[in-house]
Design an enzyme around this catalytic site. Structure first.
Site, PDB file in Angstrom:
ATOM      1  N   GLY A 100       0.790  -1.223   0.000  1.00 46.45           N
ATOM      2  CA  GLY A 100       0.000   0.000   0.000  1.00 46.45           C
ATOM      3  C   GLY A 100       0.826   1.279   0.000  1.00 46.45           C
ATOM      4  CG  ASP A 134     -14.320   4.218 -18.274  1.00 44.80           C
ATOM      5  OD1 ASP A 134     -14.942   3.204 -17.907  1.00 44.80           O
ATOM      6  OD2 ASP A 134     -13.310   4.651 -17.689  1.00 44.80           O
TER       7      ASP A 134
END
Length: 646
Positions: A91, A616
């Site tokens: 992360g 999109d």
């Protein structure tokens, strides 16, 4: 928590060897570098970078993650065993609230020489003064582009200026060098190599170009990888005076420097020239699993043993056993360096070629369409294992099927047939011979073709000889009228004489300046249009991201449209304009080159990709979106002249 002592005496920490045997694997590699993941979470949502798969990751419950004290306890154990460097990763490690406290506690460990962090840089400028005071002494910042709009396209978030602020803050605070990690991907950011090198001119940076690596969620494609040597060649064309710098034996980087630049560049050759032989790294995941190799699936849960009350000596034994099982390279993957791999492909290809030539039946085997397709499409170097096995199976299949195929084959292409086969269907006519063949699958009963009588034991039959032309009748003086055989229109440039798709040979065309302009319109509807105009779409700046997508699309046209040539574009421009009357986005794309073929497809691809990106990014607002008017507006250059849509 402090680890209890079991008193078993398996390994006396007070009388340890200069380097712990428990951190030395069976190949003699000493592991003095530990990477600890502080969290699985990230404050970015990268779509192109290798660290986050497209489908995302399932987060581990907080209760199963290592606590700060557990991290310090394990770190203390590893440092006692000989670890000298700890890197905090994620992360994104800087989103963990107690990261400054963790760095401070690590700084108290005797024997630990380096505390580093790898970050995306979003929170770096704000936290770095406190981190430096706590003891952080090395910084790596991940950054794949120097173009702000492309950055937003990659990470689906704003923040490019924050990353740049973090880089400058690190240099101001005396970090030297500040390492910038750039994962290079073909068709995406390899065109920024020179910009990244120039970035080191006035700043003490080490820009590290990393070869794109395979991970489970990557949908790995070797076409994406740009090798270290290819990158180096590109850079040396601009800076031929580039200097090679010495490096440590355990370093993963090959370092270079442009004379008189403050900073330097490095290459992490994870794939083309792996550094497994000198690997000194171990990893602890956020949930407490020990990974001895980044590529390996084997993990040992130190968290579980720690929470079950394992003693210090017990953990050392567990860690030592895991390190002892470490494979020689890439978790046992079969990896061949790029140069050697290319040599192997060439050798195998020619072996297969001669294998076919000198094995009977030569004529029927080599004339088979399956074989011709294989010979015309040799395997790519990275796919040789699967492809060559397929080729070996090809010959056996062809040997059995070729005879049958030749008997049933339609006379629509160049075939080599034996005389024994032709004699069964030959009709001697005035002025030559007519070969006829029954075609049970065709609506035509018989196809006739006028040919010359062959002088040798094989006859070449060509349905497009000089005696015939597309759409004409096959003539016969004695057999009556022969039907018309439909042929591909000669006005289609991307079909051959047999109607099959083919790429046009532009080698004989002269170079000239070519331009093309294309357009598209996206009807959004009132609500979505208002959000785009106010820049309130959650995914980011729709117009900026669509612009970058269009430019990228133009550069990738030859990979998306099979028969397009790979054209070096001199310029690509994509503009988007809001049409309030129609609640629409109007897109215009223009491409320029100096070459032997036009750029219409590049312009059309750019407009189409920009339009699809608008769709999109707005589809969460409404699906009532219409893409229309995708068309070529103008072109210049080429033998057919200019075109302008009125």
């Amino acid at each position: 928590q402090e680890l209890p002592s079991s008193g078993k005496g398996h390994f006396s920490l007070e009388h340890a060897a200069p380097f712990s045997a428990f951190l030395t694997d069976s190949f003699g590699r000493q592991h003095n570098y530990l990477r600890i993941s502080l969290t699985e979470k990230c404050n970015l949502r990268c779509k192109c970078r290798y660290c986050m798969p497209e489908e995302g990751v399932q987060l581990t419950p907080k209760s199963e993650l290592l606590t700060a004290q557990e991290i310090i306890t394990l770190a203390k154990l590893f440092v006692k065993e000989g670890v000298e460097k700890i890197r905090l990763t994620g992360g994104e490690p800087l989103i963990r609230p107690d990261v400054v406290d963790i760095v401070g506690q690590l700084n108290k460990l005797e024997g630990l020489k380096t505390i580093a962090v790898t970050t995306n840089g979003i929170n770096l400028a704000r936290l770095l003064p406190r981190l430096k005071e706590a003891g952080l002494n090395a910084v790596n910042i991940s950054l794949d582009t120097l173009v702000p709009a492309k950055f937003e396209f990659i990470v689906r978030r704003k923040g490019f200026h924050k990353v740049m602020e973090g880089i400058h803050k690190a240099t101001e605070l005396g970090y030297h060098p500040v390492k910038v990690n750039c994962v290079v991907m073909r068709g995406f950011n390899e065109d920024e190599l020179l910009d990244f090198v120039d970035f080191t001119k006035d700043l003490p940076l080490d820009v590290r170009f990393i070869e794109y690596m395979p991970f489970d969620g990557n949908k790995w494609n070797f076409k994406k990888m740009v090798s270290y040597k290819e990158m180096l060649d590109t850079i040396k064309q601009r800076w031929p005076e580039l200097e090679n710098l010495p490096c440590e034996a355990s370093s993963t980087a090959k370092s270079y420097k442009v004379p008189h630049f403050q900073g330097q560049i490095s290459f992490i050759t994870s794939m083309s020239e792996h550094f497994c032989g000198s690997c000194n790294r171990l990893r602890i995941t956020a949930d407490g699993n020990l990974k001895v190799c980044l590529f390996g699936n084997s993990e040992v849960s130190l968290r579980d043993h720690l929470r079950l009350g394992a003693t210090e000596e017990d953990l050392v034994q567990i860690i030592g056993a895991a390190v002892g099982r470490k494979k020689k390279q890439h978790a046992g993957m079969f990896v061949i360096p790029e140069k050697e791999r290319q040599y192997i492909i060439i050798i195998l290809f020619f072996f297969f070629f001669f294998f076919l030539i000198f094995s009977p039946p030569e004529a029927t085997l080599m004339s088979s369409p399956r074989c011709q397709e294989a010979l015309q499409n040799p395997p790519r170097s990275k796919q040789w294992g699967h492809t060559f096995n397929h080729w070996l199976n090809l010959r056996a299949t062809l040997s059995k099927r070729t005879g049958k195929e030749l008997k049933e084959k339609k006379l629509t292409g160049q075939l080599i047939l034996s005389v024994s086969h032709l004699e069964q269907q030959r009709h001697v006519l005035t002025g030559g011979s007519c070969v006829s063949q029954k075609d049970l699958s065709s609506r035509f009963d018989t196809k006739c073709l006028k040919i010359e009588t062959p002088p040798v034991d094989q006859v070449s039959v060509d349905s497009h000889s000089k005696e015939t032309s597309p759409g004409s009748e096959f003539c016969s003086s004695n057999s009556g009228s022969c039907p018309k055989v439909p042929f591909a229109s000669d006005s289609l440039t991307h079909t051959d004489e047999e109607g099959r798709a083919t790429m046009v040979d532009v080698g004989g065309k002269p170079d000239s300046r070519r331009t093309a302009v294309a357009g598209a319109v996206v009807l959004l509807g009132e609500k979505a249009f208002g959000m785009v105009r106010q820049n309130q779409v959650k995914k980011g700046d729709v117009l900026a991201v669509a612009q970058i997508a269009g430019i990228q699309g133009a550069k990738l046209t030859s990979q998306l449209i099979p028969l397009c040539h790979n054209i070096p574009l001199n310029h690509v421009e994509v503009s988007l304009r809001l049409d309030e009357a129609r609640h629409a986005v109007e897109i215009r794309s223009s491409c320029q080159t100096w070459g032997r073929t036009g750029v219409e497809m590049e312009a059309l691809t750019a407009a189409s990709l920009a339009a699809l990106t608008v769709y999109d990014m707005c589809k969460a607002v409404t699906h009532d979106i219409v893409i229309k008017e995708v068309k070529l507006l103008s072109k210049t250059g080429g033998q057919r002249g200019n075109f302008l849509r009125v």
